[in-house]
Scaffold this motif. Sequence first.
Motif, PDB file in Angstrom:
ATOM      1  N   LEU A  58      25.432 -90.365 -86.054  1.00 44.02           N
ATOM      2  CA  LEU A  58      24.501 -91.178 -86.836  1.00 44.02           C
ATOM      3  C   LEU A  58      23.061 -90.700 -86.651  1.00 44.02           C
ATOM      4  O   LEU A  58      22.292 -90.610 -87.613  1.00 44.02           O
ATOM      5  CB  LEU A  58      24.632 -92.646 -86.427  1.00 44.02           C
ATOM      6  CG  LEU A  58      23.727 -93.629 -87.177  1.00 44.02           C
ATOM      7  CD1 LEU A  58      24.105 -93.674 -88.647  1.00 44.02           C
ATOM      8  CD2 LEU A  58      23.824 -95.019 -86.569  1.00 44.02           C
ATOM      9  N   VAL A 115      19.962 -94.639 -93.414  1.00 44.84           N
ATOM     10  CA  VAL A 115      20.650 -95.368 -92.345  1.00 44.84           C
ATOM     11  C   VAL A 115      20.251 -96.832 -92.453  1.00 44.84           C
ATOM     12  O   VAL A 115      19.073 -97.163 -92.389  1.00 44.84           O
ATOM     13  CB  VAL A 115      20.287 -94.808 -90.962  1.00 44.84           C
ATOM     14  CG1 VAL A 115      21.004 -95.587 -89.865  1.00 44.84           C
ATOM     15  CG2 VAL A 115      20.628 -93.327 -90.871  1.00 44.84           C
ATOM     16  N   HIS A 160      23.672-100.230 -89.398  1.00 45.41           N
ATOM     17  CA  HIS A 160      23.921 -99.072 -88.549  1.00 45.41           C
ATOM     18  C   HIS A 160      23.118 -99.164 -87.256  1.00 45.41           C
ATOM     19  O   HIS A 160      23.638 -98.907 -86.160  1.00 45.41           O
ATOM     20  CB  HIS A 160      23.545 -97.774 -89.285  1.00 45.41           C
ATOM     21  CG  HIS A 160      24.532 -97.350 -90.321  1.00 45.41           C
ATOM     22  ND1 HIS A 160      24.345 -97.589 -91.660  1.00 45.41           N
ATOM     23  CD2 HIS A 160      25.713 -96.708 -90.220  1.00 45.41           C
ATOM     24  CE1 HIS A 160      25.363 -97.087 -92.344  1.00 45.41           C
ATOM     25  NE2 HIS A 160      26.216 -96.551 -91.489  1.00 45.41           N
ATOM     26  N   LEU A 167      30.278 -98.980 -86.771  1.00 47.98           N
ATOM     27  CA  LEU A 167      29.882 -97.732 -87.427  1.00 47.98           C
ATOM     28  C   LEU A 167      30.985 -97.231 -88.347  1.00 47.98           C
ATOM     29  O   LEU A 167      30.716 -96.716 -89.429  1.00 47.98           O
ATOM     30  CB  LEU A 167      29.552 -96.660 -86.386  1.00 47.98           C
ATOM     31  CG  LEU A 167      28.250 -96.806 -85.596  1.00 47.98           C
ATOM     32  CD1 LEU A 167      28.086 -95.653 -84.627  1.00 47.98           C
ATOM     33  CD2 LEU A 167      27.055 -96.887 -86.521  1.00 47.98           C
ATOM     34  N   THR A 179      29.788 -93.705 -91.103  1.00 50.45           N
ATOM     35  CA  THR A 179      28.752 -92.995 -90.372  1.00 50.45           C
ATOM     36  C   THR A 179      28.210 -91.834 -91.185  1.00 50.45           C
ATOM     37  O   THR A 179      28.840 -91.354 -92.090  1.00 50.45           O
ATOM     38  CB  THR A 179      29.304 -92.443 -89.055  1.00 50.45           C
ATOM     39  OG1 THR A 179      30.474 -91.669 -89.337  1.00 50.45           O
ATOM     40  CG2 THR A 179      29.657 -93.562 -88.123  1.00 50.45           C
TER      41      THR A 179
END
Length: 286
Positions: A104, A114, A118, A281, A286
Amino acid sequence: MLALAFGLVAAGLWAVHDLLARKLSQGAPLLAILVVVLAAGTLGLLPVALALGGWDRMTGPALAMAVLSGLSFALAIGGLYKAFSLAPVRVVSPVVGAYPLLTLLIAAAQGRPVSGGHWLAVAAIVLGIAVVALAARDDAPEGYAAAPGVAMGWAGFAAAGFAATFALAQEATRLGAELPAILVGRVVALLAMLGLFLWQRGSLAPQRGQLGVLALMGLLDALALGLVTASGGLPRAEYAAVASSLFGVLTVLLAAWFLREKVRAVQWLGIACVFGGIAALGLLGT
C-alpha cells in the motif's frame, strides 16, 4: 473469487511451514536448513514446470522479473528463518504478515489514490505490531535468543522481501508464463543461498536426521508461493497476496497449540489488530 482462494490455501501451507521453521531453526545452522528447503521445493517443482511450462512465452522482461523475484525471495526467507531462530512466533509472525502494508505504501508513493479506509487499516496494523512489541518486553527471556526488537527487525526485513517477491513474481507471470516464472525464481533463490552456504563452508551433516521434515517444508513453501504467483494471471491478483498474509495468525494459533507458546491477552489483541487491518486491506483492494 479464485485469486482469494489461492491466497487462503497458500496461507494454510505457509502456516505449517513456519511452525516447522520455528521448531527447527532454534540453535540450528540456518544456511543448511535454507539450502535443503529451497532444494526440495525446486526439485519438486522442476518436472511439473518442464512438462507443463509454456517456456516459449518467457520474454526477456519476464525472465528479468523472475530473476529479481528469486533474489528477493532469498532475502525474505533468510530473514524469516533468522527471526524465528531468535523469538517466538507471536512476535515474528505479525510483523512478517504485515507485508501488504508495504504494498500500500508503494502504491501511495507512486501516486495511486489511497482512501481513508486504507489508512485506517494501516493504523490498525501499526498499532497491533506496537502492542505485540511492547508486551514482549515483559516476556521471560527463555524463549528468546536475542532482544525482541532484533527479531522484529529481521521479521520486518523478511516482510519487505516477501512484498517485493510477490509483486515481481506476479509481474513475471503477466509478462510470461506461471510455471517458468516460479521455477526461475526458485532456482535463483537456491543458487544465491547455495553460494552463500559454500562461501561459509557449511555442512549439511547435522541436518541428516531432519531431511524428511526439511523436504516437506520445501514442498509446502514451493506450492504456496506457486499459488500466489499463479494468481498473477487472474482478476484481482492482489487478493492472493493479501489473503496469503493471513498465514501469520494461523502460525500463532498452531504455535500456541503445538509448541505451547504462551500468548498474553493483550498480545492476542495486538495480533487481532494486525490481521484485522490486513483483512480490511484485502476487502478494500490494495
